[in-house]
Design a protein around this motif. Sequence first.
Motif, PDB file in Angstrom:
ATOM      1  N   LYS A 120      -3.473 -63.291  51.288  1.00 24.57           N
ATOM      2  CA  LYS A 120      -2.241 -63.831  50.730  1.00 24.57           C
ATOM      3  C   LYS A 120      -2.571 -64.376  49.344  1.00 24.57           C
ATOM      4  CE  LYS A 120       0.008 -65.242  54.997  1.00 24.57           C
ATOM      5  NZ  LYS A 120       0.541 -66.376  55.754  1.00 24.57           N
ATOM      6  N   PRO A 121      -1.970 -63.808  48.304  1.00 20.80           N
ATOM      7  CA  PRO A 121      -2.223 -64.349  46.965  1.00 20.80           C
ATOM      8  C   PRO A 121      -1.714 -65.789  46.863  1.00 20.80           C
ATOM      9  CG  PRO A 121      -1.129 -62.223  46.839  1.00 20.80           C
ATOM     10  CD  PRO A 121      -1.108 -62.647  48.263  1.00 20.80           C
ATOM     11  N   THR A 122      -2.323 -66.557  46.000  1.00 22.02           N
ATOM     12  CA  THR A 122      -1.912 -67.940  45.812  1.00 22.02           C
ATOM     13  C   THR A 122      -0.443 -67.978  45.402  1.00 22.02           C
ATOM     14  OG1 THR A 122      -4.137 -68.480  45.101  1.00 22.02           O
ATOM     15  CG2 THR A 122      -2.422 -70.067  44.550  1.00 22.02           C
ATOM     16  N   GLY A 123       0.320 -68.813  46.091  1.00 23.02           N
ATOM     17  CA  GLY A 123       1.735 -68.962  45.779  1.00 23.02           C
ATOM     18  C   GLY A 123       2.635 -67.969  46.472  1.00 23.02           C
ATOM     19  N   SER A 124       2.093 -67.212  47.396  1.00 21.40           N
ATOM     20  CA  SER A 124       2.893 -66.211  48.092  1.00 21.40           C
ATOM     21  C   SER A 124       2.571 -66.232  49.574  1.00 21.40           C
ATOM     22  CB  SER A 124       2.603 -64.824  47.527  1.00 21.40           C
ATOM     23  OG  SER A 124       3.271 -63.845  48.286  1.00 21.40           O
ATOM     24  N   ASN A 125       3.575 -65.945  50.390  1.00 20.67           N
ATOM     25  CA  ASN A 125       3.345 -65.824  51.821  1.00 20.67           C
ATOM     26  C   ASN A 125       3.219 -64.368  52.240  1.00 20.67           C
ATOM     27  OD1 ASN A 125       3.293 -68.521  52.522  1.00 20.67           O
ATOM     28  ND2 ASN A 125       5.517 -68.655  52.587  1.00 20.67           N
ATOM     29  N   ARG A 126       3.296 -63.499  51.299  1.00 19.10           N
ATOM     30  CA  ARG A 126       3.257 -62.070  51.566  1.00 19.10           C
ATOM     31  C   ARG A 126       1.845 -61.532  51.364  1.00 19.10           C
ATOM     32  NH1 ARG A 126       7.793 -58.061  49.244  1.00 19.10           N
ATOM     33  NH2 ARG A 126       7.669 -56.730  51.053  1.00 19.10           N
ATOM     34  N   PRO A 127       1.188 -61.083  52.432  1.00 17.56           N
ATOM     35  CA  PRO A 127      -0.180 -60.581  52.268  1.00 17.56           C
ATOM     36  C   PRO A 127      -0.212 -59.260  51.491  1.00 17.56           C
ATOM     37  CG  PRO A 127       0.520 -60.388  54.556  1.00 17.56           C
ATOM     38  CD  PRO A 127       1.634 -61.052  53.817  1.00 17.56           C
ATOM     39  N   ALA A 128      -1.301 -59.065  50.797  1.00 21.94           N
ATOM     40  CA  ALA A 128      -1.500 -57.838  50.022  1.00 21.94           C
ATOM     41  C   ALA A 128      -2.936 -57.358  50.243  1.00 21.94           C
ATOM     42  CB  ALA A 128      -1.258 -58.101  48.550  1.00 21.94           C
ATOM     43  N   ASN A 129      -3.141 -56.054  50.105  1.00 16.34           N
ATOM     44  CA  ASN A 129      -4.487 -55.493  50.208  1.00 16.34           C
ATOM     45  C   ASN A 129      -5.210 -55.685  48.891  1.00 16.34           C
ATOM     46  OD1 ASN A 129      -4.119 -54.620  52.817  1.00 16.34           O
ATOM     47  ND2 ASN A 129      -3.406 -52.601  52.198  1.00 16.34           N
ATOM     48  N   THR A 130      -6.443 -56.160  48.968  1.00 18.34           N
ATOM     49  CA  THR A 130      -7.294 -56.311  47.801  1.00 18.34           C
ATOM     50  C   THR A 130      -8.549 -55.492  48.051  1.00 18.34           C
ATOM     51  OG1 THR A 130      -6.481 -58.566  47.534  1.00 18.34           O
ATOM     52  CG2 THR A 130      -8.457 -57.965  46.312  1.00 18.34           C
ATOM     53  N   CYS A 131      -8.752 -54.449  47.258  1.00 14.30           N
ATOM     54  CA  CYS A 131      -9.920 -53.573  47.424  1.00 14.30           C
ATOM     55  C   CYS A 131     -10.825 -53.685  46.207  1.00 14.30           C
ATOM     56  CB  CYS A 131      -9.478 -52.126  47.615  1.00 14.30           C
ATOM     57  SG  CYS A 131      -8.502 -51.866  49.103  1.00 14.30           S
ATOM     58  N   MET A 132     -12.096 -53.958  46.459  1.00 11.78           N
ATOM     59  CA  MET A 132     -13.103 -54.035  45.403  1.00 11.78           C
ATOM     60  C   MET A 132     -14.417 -53.507  45.948  1.00 11.78           C
ATOM     61  SD  MET A 132     -12.672 -57.697  43.514  1.00 11.78           S
ATOM     62  CE  MET A 132     -12.155 -58.777  44.830  1.00 11.78           C
ATOM     63  N   THR A 133     -15.270 -53.076  45.035  1.00 11.39           N
ATOM     64  CA  THR A 133     -16.603 -52.674  45.461  1.00 11.39           C
ATOM     65  C   THR A 133     -17.405 -53.931  45.792  1.00 11.39           C
ATOM     66  OG1 THR A 133     -17.541 -52.711  43.235  1.00 11.39           O
ATOM     67  CG2 THR A 133     -16.571 -50.616  43.985  1.00 11.39           C
ATOM     68  N   VAL A 134     -18.498 -53.746  46.485  1.00 11.41           N
ATOM     69  CA  VAL A 134     -19.359 -54.869  46.840  1.00 11.41           C
ATOM     70  C   VAL A 134     -19.851 -55.570  45.577  1.00 11.41           C
ATOM     71  CG1 VAL A 134     -21.563 -55.478  47.933  1.00 11.41           C
ATOM     72  CG2 VAL A 134     -20.032 -53.845  49.036  1.00 11.41           C
ATOM     73  N   ALA A 135     -20.195 -54.806  44.556  1.00  9.48           N
ATOM     74  CA  ALA A 135     -20.683 -55.386  43.306  1.00  9.48           C
ATOM     75  C   ALA A 135     -19.574 -56.163  42.591  1.00  9.48           C
ATOM     76  CB  ALA A 135     -21.239 -54.299  42.398  1.00  9.48           C
ATOM     77  N   GLU A 136     -18.343 -55.661  42.606  1.00 12.33           N
ATOM     78  CA  GLU A 136     -17.230 -56.386  41.987  1.00 12.33           C
ATOM     79  C   GLU A 136     -16.986 -57.710  42.698  1.00 12.33           C
ATOM     80  OE1 GLU A 136     -14.412 -52.793  40.274  1.00 12.33           O
ATOM     81  OE2 GLU A 136     -14.208 -53.382  42.385  1.00 12.33           O
ATOM     82  N   ARG A 137     -17.063 -57.712  44.024  1.00  6.89           N
ATOM     83  CA  ARG A 137     -16.890 -58.955  44.782  1.00  6.89           C
ATOM     84  C   ARG A 137     -18.005 -59.955  44.433  1.00  6.89           C
ATOM     85  NH1 ARG A 137     -13.129 -59.354  48.467  1.00  6.89           N
ATOM     86  NH2 ARG A 137     -12.114 -57.488  49.226  1.00  6.89           N
ATOM     87  N   ARG A 138     -19.232 -59.459  44.319  1.00  8.07           N
ATOM     88  CA  ARG A 138     -20.350 -60.344  43.978  1.00  8.07           C
ATOM     89  C   ARG A 138     -20.154 -60.943  42.583  1.00  8.07           C
ATOM     90  NH1 ARG A 138     -24.368 -57.286  45.259  1.00  8.07           N
ATOM     91  NH2 ARG A 138     -24.479 -56.194  43.286  1.00  8.07           N
ATOM     92  N   ARG A 139     -19.736 -60.101  41.617  1.00  7.69           N
ATOM     93  CA  ARG A 139     -19.509 -60.609  40.254  1.00  7.69           C
ATOM     94  C   ARG A 139     -18.380 -61.643  40.237  1.00  7.69           C
ATOM     95  NH1 ARG A 139     -20.724 -55.095  38.830  1.00  7.69           N
ATOM     96  NH2 ARG A 139     -18.509 -54.560  38.908  1.00  7.69           N
ATOM     97  N   ALA A 140     -17.314 -61.411  40.990  1.00  4.21           N
ATOM     98  CA  ALA A 140     -16.200 -62.370  41.041  1.00  4.21           C
ATOM     99  C   ALA A 140     -16.661 -63.690  41.657  1.00  4.21           C
ATOM    100  CB  ALA A 140     -15.044 -61.782  41.841  1.00  4.21           C
ATOM    101  N   ARG A 141     -17.452 -63.619  42.734  1.00  2.00           N
ATOM    102  CA  ARG A 141     -17.950 -64.828  43.381  1.00  2.00           C
ATOM    103  C   ARG A 141     -18.872 -65.601  42.436  1.00  2.00           C
ATOM    104  NH1 ARG A 141     -20.599 -62.626  47.449  1.00  2.00           N
ATOM    105  NH2 ARG A 141     -22.565 -62.711  46.332  1.00  2.00           N
TER     106      ARG A 141
END
Length: 161
Positions: A120-141
Motif C-alpha cells: 500500500k503506497p503511503t497515503g493510499s488504502n489501495r495496494p499496488a504491485n511493486t516490482c524491482m530487481t534484488v539489486a534495485e531493492r538493495r540500493r533503495a534500502r
Amino acid sequence: MYKLMLLALLALAPTGASIASSNDAFAPEKGLDLSRSFEAQREAILKALGDGETYSEIAAEDLQIVKESLDRISSLLDGAQSVGQLPEGTKVRVFNEQERINTLLGRAHADSRVVCKREKPTGSNRPANTCMTVAERRRAREGATDFMRYQPKAQARPDSR
C-alpha cells in the motif's frame, strides 16, 4: 480431434537435436561447465549478456572481465578437444578463468532476479504491485539508510518564555 492431439504431442516431443543442444547449453544457475561444449556455452553466455534480462544488473567492468575471460579460455583451448588434454599449467589457468566467470555471472544473475511485492503506497488504502530487481531493492534500502543516518538532526529551539 485426432489430428489436433497428434500435432500437440509432436510439438511437445523433444527431438534428438534439441536434446543434444540442451545438454551443451549454458544454464545461468549452474554456471560454465568445461566438461561440456565450451563454444556452445560461450555463445549462450554472450546471448544472455545481450538480452537485457538474464544479467541486467551486471556492472560494465564485470561484463568486460567476463568477455575477456571467455576469450582467454577460447585461446587456451585452441585445438584441444577437452580440458583433460591440456598441460597442467594451462588447466589451472582455464580453471581460474572459469571460476572468475562463474562468480561474476552468478552474482549478476542473483542481483537481476525480479521480486514483486503487493504494498500500500503511503497515503493510499489501495495496494499496488511493486516490482524491482534484488539489486534495485538493495540500493533503495541503502539509500534510505544513508538518508536517515546522514540527515542533520533538527535543533531544539531554545525556550522563549
